[in-house]
Design an enzyme around this catalytic site. Structure first.
Site, PDB file in Angstrom:
ATOM      1  N   ASP A  29       0.848  -1.281  -0.020  1.00 52.37           N
ATOM      2  CA  ASP A  29       0.049   0.015  -0.003  1.00 52.37           C
ATOM      3  C   ASP A  29       0.980   1.175  -0.086  1.00 52.37           C
ATOM      4  OD1 ASP A  29      -2.131  -1.798   0.198  1.00 52.37           O
ATOM      5  OD2 ASP A  29      -2.964  -0.797   1.881  1.00 52.37           O
ATOM      6  N   HIS A 181       3.459  -2.261   3.344  1.00 53.45           N
ATOM      7  CA  HIS A 181       3.511  -0.987   2.897  1.00 53.45           C
ATOM      8  C   HIS A 181       4.874  -0.584   2.248  1.00 53.45           C
ATOM      9  CE1 HIS A 181       0.069  -0.960   5.735  1.00 53.45           C
ATOM     10  NE2 HIS A 181      -0.450   0.288   5.169  1.00 53.45           N
TER      11      HIS A 181
END
Length: 223
Positions: A29, A181
C-alpha cells in the site's frame, strides 16, 4: 497506513479456497514512492509478482510515473488506494467512490491498463458499512480487497524482524493476502518474507481482474 491508527487489524477476511495448493498474495500500500524501484528490484531478483495499491496524490507526481510503468511492465498489478487516504473525506463525507475512480483513472493514464481493484484505507470495516457506498461500488464495477494478514509493518519502524514474526505467527490459510506498505523496514525484511513463504510451499499470486474472488470484511459478495 501513513503512520495513522489502524481501524481494522484484529480480523481477517476469508478468501475463496485455493484449488491448486497454497497461494500467497503480497500486497503493498501507499505507493508509488522513492522506495518503489527498490521493492521491484527485490521482487524481480526473487522471481515474485505482487499487487500494489497506489495513492492518487503520489500517482500525480510525474517523477514517479516511470516506476509505475515499470511495475506494470514487469507483471505486477496496480490497484487504487484513494486520492487522499483521509478517513473523514472518504467515508464520512462519502467521497470513497469518487476518489477511487480518480485513482484508477490515473493508473490507466500512466500504464494504459484499466484496473478494477481497490483497497480501502483502514479496511472496508467500518468504512464501507454504509450500503449506499457499496451499491455505488457495485454499480461502478469496482472490486474491493482487504487482507487476511496484517503485518503491522507501518508501525514497526526499525524493527523489521517483528514484521516477519507477525507474518509467521498469523500464516495459517491455504490462500493468504498479506498487507504490507512501502516502508524502509518492510523493504529490509522483504527477502526473508519471500523465503519464508517459499519454504512453506506457497506459490506467489498476483491479482487478476478476470479471476477475482471476494475478500472484504463487509462480506459483500458483489465486491
Amino acid at each position: 497506513m501513513q503512520n495513522e491508527k489502524v481501524l481494522v487489524n484484529e480480523k481477517a477476511a476469508q478468501p475463496a479456497p485455493s484449488t491448486s495448493g497454497k497461494v500467497v498474495y503480497l500486497t503493498f500500500d501507499d505507493g508509488p514512492s522513492e522506495l518503489t524501484n527498490q521493492f521491484l528490484d527485490v521482487l524481480k531478483e526473487k522471481g515474485v509478482k505482487s499487487t500494489f495499491f497506489m495513492q492518487g496524490r503520489n500517482l500525480e507526481r510525474e517523477k514517479l510515473h516511470s516506476v509505475v510503468k515499470r511495475a506494470s511492465l514487469e507483471g505486477h498489478y496496480i490497484g487504487g488506494h484513494s486520492m487522499t487516504h483521509v478517513y473523514k473525506t472518504l467515508y464520512e463525507e462519502g467521497q470513497f467512490v469518487n476518489e477511487m475512480k480518480q485513482t484508477l483513472s490515473l493508473i490507466r493514464d500512466i500504464t494504459g491498463k484499466s484496473p478494477h481493484l481497490v483497497r480501502p484505507p483502514y479496511g472496508s470495516a467500518p468504512g464501507l458499512a454504509n450500503k449506499k457506498i457499496r451499491d455505488q461500488l457495485a454499480e461502478a464495477k469496482i472490486k474491493v480487497w482487504d487482507w487476511t494478514i496484517d503485518s503491522n509493518d507501518w508501525n514497526l519502524s526499525g524493527r523489521p524482524q517483528e514484521i516477519l514474526t507477525t507474518i509467521k505467527n498469523t500464516t495459517k490459510r491455504k490462500t493468504e493476502v498479506v498487507l504490507l506498505h512501502e516502508k524502509p523496514q518492510t523493504l529490509k525484511v522483504l527477502p526473508d518474507i519471500i523465503d519464508f513463504y517459499k519454504k512453506q510451499g506457497y506459490t506467489f499470486g498476483v491479482y487478476d481482474d478476470v479471476k477475482h474472488f471476494p475478500l472484504n470484511f463487509t462480506k459483500d459478495e458483489r465486491l
